[in-house]
Design a protein around this motif. Structure first.
Motif, PDB file in Angstrom:
ATOM      1  N   VAL A  23       0.864  -1.176   0.000  1.00  0.00           N
ATOM      2  CA  VAL A  23       0.000   0.000   0.000  1.00  0.00           C
ATOM      3  C   VAL A  23       0.899   1.223   0.000  1.00  0.00           C
ATOM      4  O   VAL A  23       1.872   1.297   0.747  1.00  0.00           O
ATOM      5  CB  VAL A  23      -0.959   0.000   1.215  1.00  0.00           C
ATOM      6  N   CYS A  24       0.579   2.185  -0.878  1.00  0.00           N
ATOM      7  CA  CYS A  24       1.427   3.359  -1.046  1.00  0.00           C
ATOM      8  C   CYS A  24       0.789   4.633  -0.501  1.00  0.00           C
ATOM      9  O   CYS A  24       1.412   5.700  -0.562  1.00  0.00           O
ATOM     10  CB  CYS A  24       1.760   3.563  -2.526  1.00  0.00           C
ATOM     11  N   GLY A  25      -0.440   4.556   0.031  1.00  0.00           N
ATOM     12  CA  GLY A  25      -1.116   5.770   0.467  1.00  0.00           C
ATOM     13  C   GLY A  25      -1.296   6.723  -0.702  1.00  0.00           C
ATOM     14  O   GLY A  25      -1.576   6.303  -1.829  1.00  0.00           O
ATOM     15  N   ASP A  26      -1.110   8.033  -0.465  1.00  0.00           N
ATOM     16  CA  ASP A  26      -1.263   9.014  -1.551  1.00  0.00           C
ATOM     17  C   ASP A  26       0.081   9.377  -2.182  1.00  0.00           C
ATOM     18  O   ASP A  26       0.190  10.352  -2.924  1.00  0.00           O
ATOM     19  CB  ASP A  26      -1.971  10.268  -1.045  1.00  0.00           C
ATOM     20  N   PHE A  27       1.129   8.589  -1.881  1.00  0.00           N
ATOM     21  CA  PHE A  27       2.487   8.873  -2.332  1.00  0.00           C
ATOM     22  C   PHE A  27       2.569   8.952  -3.855  1.00  0.00           C
ATOM     23  O   PHE A  27       3.135   9.897  -4.419  1.00  0.00           O
ATOM     24  CB  PHE A  27       3.412   7.778  -1.803  1.00  0.00           C
ATOM     25  N   GLN A  28       2.018   7.950  -4.550  1.00  0.00           N
ATOM     26  CA  GLN A  28       2.053   7.960  -6.013  1.00  0.00           C
ATOM     27  C   GLN A  28       1.038   8.953  -6.579  1.00  0.00           C
ATOM     28  O   GLN A  28       1.296   9.591  -7.601  1.00  0.00           O
ATOM     29  CB  GLN A  28       1.763   6.553  -6.547  1.00  0.00           C
ATOM     30  N   ALA A  29      -0.097   9.092  -5.914  1.00  0.00           N
ATOM     31  CA  ALA A  29      -1.146   9.990  -6.416  1.00  0.00           C
ATOM     32  C   ALA A  29      -0.665  11.432  -6.484  1.00  0.00           C
ATOM     33  O   ALA A  29      -1.021  12.170  -7.412  1.00  0.00           O
ATOM     34  CB  ALA A  29      -2.377   9.874  -5.533  1.00  0.00           C
TER      35      ALA A  29
END
Length: 426
Positions: A355-361
């Protein structure tokens, strides 16, 4: 990418997370750069305000026929125009420096992720299934494949160099069956949408998922400034780049079976025999796009989907929670599935779910909007292997090896092998 405002508000937590990820502390440098940028922005805004007011004063002075004052104000406006251009250039340069700095910062681990410098700090979450119970000697996949006459490393090396493999005949059919089985499972039972997406992408797509700029040496680049994907995560996650989704659309779940291309920089001397570590390999990828409230639960769901592949193939495996020092650059929490390989007498990674959270977004400018709300929030993204097809082939070969050197086809794959129940020497 992290939010500089969060770093400003939480410098100690940020530096603590960087230490946990075996990175240098850098809150002071980032905040100083942000302060410099803010100062320039404020100066620029003050000049803009003065230019606007001076422009109005020119008209008033002309109306009062105060020619000298009007000319003085015109000179001031002309100077402000030049100063503003310089100030805007300086702000753009500082914006670029800030973005470059933030793009090199890894994600913040979730609470509860084991803290450690490397894989030695990983924690075993569970073990599933049993090792094969046969008594004949175990063999490694390359021994089995070469004895069957269906795995050729020498010819592959003559064609393409090291870290390539030619798989043929019934073994090639078995590998194809594995990929089809995984896709049908994830689309038919797990609710993922199958996608055929580009294998060549622009730099911006790799920046979005975090491979660039930090990991360029791990990638293959074309002469027209495109990159060969190291994983379908890149193409699938970027499906939502530069979009504002409606909350009702979430979660989005995508899957794809693609070849993947990796330079394997830094892996000299590791897994040089066989097809465990290749420049080109096939993988079924899983990607989820969801909201902030459900992303952690989505990680559990995605991991269970990858596990189901191994359960259906009746392969023994364990689930590991990766430590802060062993996680990928963009991950907040990662589960690795490690399958048992009798020939190596050890477990090897066959899937990694993060899970990357909003890091890539934030890097992709991908957001969603809740019904009735004006503002938009960044989506949360997840990715996982569902699973690596080549490594699944290796696992089947070593775990389903018969005493005579043939391989029994797992029952889950029989609908895909056209009546083939065993892989035997040509």
């Amino acid at each position: 990418m992290l939010d500089i405002r969060w770093i400003r508000d939480n410098p100690e937590a940020f530096d603590k997370a960087m230490v946990q990820r075996s990175n240098e502390t850098r809150s002071d440098a980032l905040i100083a750069l942000d302060e410099e940028r803010r100062s320039h922005v404020q100066r620029m805004q003050e000049m803009q305000a003065r230019r606007n007011s001076a422009s109005k004063e020119i008209g008033a002075a002309m109306g009062r026929k105060e020619t000298d004052l009007a000319e003085k104000l015109k000179a001031e406006v002309a100077k402000l125009k030049g100063d503003l251009q310089q100030a805007e250039d300086e702000v753009r340069e500082l914006d670029a420096r800030m973005e470059e700095s933030l793009l090199s910062v890894p994600n913040i681990p979730l609470e509860g992720v084991p803290v450690g410098a490397d894989e030695s700090a990983n924690i075993e979450a569970r073990t599933v299934g049993r090792k094969p119970g046969w008594n004949h000697p175990a063999k490694e996949h390359f021994e089995i494949g070469e004895a069957l006459g269906q795995m050729d490393f020498e010819t592959a090396a003559r064609i393409a160099g090291s870290r390539f493999t030619i798989v043929s005949s019934q073994l090639a059919r078995l590998e194809r069956a594995l990929g089809q089985f995984m896709l049908d499972l994830h689309t038919g039972e797990h609710g993922y949408t199958e996608v055929h997406a580009p294998l060549l992408v622009r730099s911006a797509a790799l920046v979005g998922t975090g491979q660039l700029p930090k990991f360029a040496e791990d990638l293959f680049r074309t002469t027209d400034d495109r990159w060969m994907i190291p994983t379908a995560e890149v193409s699938l996650t970027n499906l939502v780049r530069e979009q504002i989704l409606e909350h009702e659309q979430l979660p989005l779940r995508y899957t794809a079976l693609t070849p993947c291309f990796r330079s394997e920089a830094g892996s000299a001397g590791r897994d040089t025999r066989g097809m465990l570590r290749q420049h080109q390999f096939y993988k079924v990828e899983l990607v989820s796009v969801t909201d902030e409230d459900n992303s952690v639960d989505e990680l559990e769901r995605m991991t269970s989907c990858a596990e189901e592949v191994l359960k259906r193939l009746d392969l023994h495996y364990k689930v590991m929670v990766l430590s802060t020092g062993d996680m990928g650059f963009g991950a907040r929490k990662t589960y690795d599935l490690e399958v048992w390989l009798p020939g190596q007498d050890t477990y090897r990674e066959i899937s990694s779910c993060s899970v990357c959270g909003d890091f890539q977004a934030r890097r992709m400018h991908a957001r969603y909007r809740k019904s009735g709300e004006k503002g938009a929030s960044f989506v949360h993204t997840l990715n996982g292997s569902g699973v690596a097809v080549g490594r699944a082939l290796i696992a089947v070969m070593e775990n389903y090896l018969n005493e005579d050197g043939s391989i029994t086809v797992p029952s889950a794959l029989l609908p895909y092998t056209g009546g083939m129940t065993r892989v035997e020497r040509n």
